[in-house]
Design a protein around this motif. Sequence first.
Motif, short mmCIF file in Angstrom:
data_model
loop_
_atom_site.label_atom_id
_atom_site.label_comp_id
_atom_site.label_asym_id
_atom_site.label_seq_id
_atom_site.Cartn_x
_atom_site.Cartn_y
_atom_site.Cartn_z
N GLY B 61 57.32 41.77 33.79
CA GLY B 61 56.59 42.22 32.61
C GLY B 61 55.77 41.12 31.98
O GLY B 61 54.54 41.10 32.09
N LEU B 62 56.48 40.18 31.36
CA LEU B 62 55.81 39.12 30.62
C LEU B 62 56.41 37.77 30.98
O LEU B 62 57.61 37.69 31.25
CB LEU B 62 56.02 39.31 29.12
CG LEU B 62 55.46 40.56 28.46
CD1 LEU B 62 56.21 40.83 27.17
CD2 LEU B 62 53.99 40.34 28.17
N ILE B 112 60.07 38.09 30.00
CA ILE B 112 60.61 39.35 29.49
C ILE B 112 60.49 40.40 30.59
O ILE B 112 59.39 40.64 31.10
CB ILE B 112 59.86 39.83 28.23
CG1 ILE B 112 59.90 38.74 27.16
CG2 ILE B 112 60.46 41.13 27.70
CD1 ILE B 112 59.14 39.10 25.89
N PRO B 114 61.19 44.33 31.35
CA PRO B 114 61.62 45.66 30.89
C PRO B 114 62.71 46.21 31.81
O PRO B 114 62.63 46.05 33.03
CB PRO B 114 60.35 46.51 30.98
CG PRO B 114 59.22 45.53 31.03
CD PRO B 114 59.76 44.30 31.69
N LYS B 225 50.99 38.75 31.68
CA LYS B 225 51.45 40.10 31.35
C LYS B 225 51.06 41.07 32.46
O LYS B 225 49.91 41.09 32.89
CB LYS B 225 50.84 40.56 30.03
CG LYS B 225 51.34 41.91 29.57
CD LYS B 225 50.63 42.40 28.32
CE LYS B 225 50.88 41.52 27.13
NZ LYS B 225 50.35 42.13 25.88
N ILE B 226 52.01 41.86 32.91
CA ILE B 226 51.75 42.89 33.92
C ILE B 226 52.01 44.24 33.28
O ILE B 226 53.12 44.50 32.81
CB ILE B 226 52.65 42.70 35.16
CG1 ILE B 226 52.38 41.35 35.82
CG2 ILE B 226 52.44 43.84 36.16
CD1 ILE B 226 51.00 41.20 36.43
N ARG B 227 50.98 45.10 33.22
CA ARG B 227 51.12 46.37 32.49
C ARG B 227 51.52 47.53 33.37
O ARG B 227 52.06 48.51 32.90
CB ARG B 227 49.81 46.72 31.79
CG ARG B 227 49.48 45.81 30.65
CD ARG B 227 48.36 46.40 29.79
NE ARG B 227 48.17 45.61 28.59
CZ ARG B 227 47.44 44.52 28.55
NH1 ARG B 227 46.83 44.09 29.62
NH2 ARG B 227 47.34 43.84 27.43
N GLN B 228 51.17 47.47 34.65
CA GLN B 228 51.41 48.64 35.51
C GLN B 228 51.88 48.21 36.88
O GLN B 228 51.61 47.09 37.31
CB GLN B 228 50.11 49.44 35.68
CG GLN B 228 49.59 50.08 34.42
CD GLN B 228 48.17 50.62 34.61
OE1 GLN B 228 47.75 50.89 35.72
NE2 GLN B 228 47.45 50.75 33.52
N ARG B 273 41.15 49.25 31.67
CA ARG B 273 41.75 48.06 31.09
C ARG B 273 42.47 47.24 32.16
O ARG B 273 42.98 47.79 33.13
CB ARG B 273 42.75 48.52 30.04
CG ARG B 273 43.31 47.42 29.24
CD ARG B 273 44.34 47.98 28.30
NE ARG B 273 44.78 46.94 27.41
CZ ARG B 273 45.84 47.03 26.65
NH1 ARG B 273 46.54 48.14 26.66
NH2 ARG B 273 46.20 46.05 25.88
#
Lengths: 160, 288
Positions: B61-62, B112, B114, B225-228, B273
């Motif tokens: 995630g982060l 971090i 998820p 940061k990885i969003r998907q 995005r």
Amino acid sequence: MSEKAERMSEDHVVTKDEVSAVYPEVAKAIAEALGRDADDIELESRLVGDLNAESIDFLDIVFRLERAFRIKIPRGEIVQDARGDLPEEEFAVKGCLTEVGLARLREYLDEIPLENFRHPMRVSEVPLLFTVETFAKLVVRARRQGAAEKEGQDHGFPPR
Amino acid sequence: MGFLLVDRLVEFTPGKAARGVFAPAPEVVAVPSFMVAEAIGQLAGWLAVEKADFRSRPVAGLAHEVWSSGFTAAGKVFDLEATLRSYSNEAIVYEGRATLDGVEVVRVTNCIGPMLPMEDFDDPEAVRRRFIDLRERGEENPLAPDTLDGLSLVIEERERGKRIRALLDVPFSVPFFADHFPRKPVLPATIILDYGLQLACDATREALGREPEARVKETRLRSMKIRQFTPPGTRLELETKVTSASSNQGLLSFSIRRAPQPGARADGEGQGRALGTARAEVILEQAP
């Protein structure tokens, strides 16, 4: 309003001055987490609807706020805090807020226009409501909590 | 050929800290730094998975910072350490490091992850058995030299010393999808980030007017940061831009976007995005 709901509101009122005091740092943390200019951020901005925040961004924002303000914000704090001492089954049933639960949430998130609350509303949809002010209030409450714990420790009381 | 990079759990203090070993096959000449960071993340993942009683697992995630020295590691074994800073049903915060012969080569700070339902990714009971095996005797499925075969990064645009844009096609089938993950194959974010770091190193060399083979002394990826997730068959666009470059140091930004598939309209998904972002710092060895 139920007696329980009244008790909850007394503990959680946050003044405009308190919000204003933390707002610049909160806006900065949100802008950095979302890769936006500080000018894009306003107190009323909705994190998801206006700023395109996703779930990972919420984690990022909370982490940045914890570091910036040296506070601890438990995950899921907003919903937990809104529920307060209300039994879980009175707050939500099968993932949906009850009438009482929704009333609690409206009162807790009093910065959010009433028309934004849907009914029925799933607990998982609650983050869609959050604004920048919601996070500012979260910081104010976490700082209060931290100060209360420190005072309790100074007087020999265990943390709440 | 596996993508389970912790080959043995050496020490395990439930919910707190673990030490492990990452032993790539001896034929692997160059171990990408992000593969080592992935191994550290997987070690922290075992702490989280065990604490969740195998019902949920963390995903990338982060990361506040991933630091790496310009190490070479052919035939060597990495010693891994991970510490769980916090744990909740929603996410874990961890940090860790990897050493080679006692020297720190990769360090990850304030990561971090998820937490998501294990059943979506893998058979919880199979994961539980693997955990027991790793603690009792270790696994013999080392990282192989051809692990990344089938992935190709193609430079699309290059403004020397300013920016590089490249496309990465993710095949529909590569062997490591069997491990990552059995029920939901996705390209590990660390692999994408490693390609991004390669671009950042190239852009730094160009910005500083250094030769293409100039050695990297150390790198840092910050605010990653990885969003998907990136499923098989995805075409990704990776772009790095030089923010500043002086002496031996380059500062860059890095973004990952979903690119339109060949033949698709240019105004499709690719214009959306960024699905991943980071800032990079690259420090090169002094010029001779």
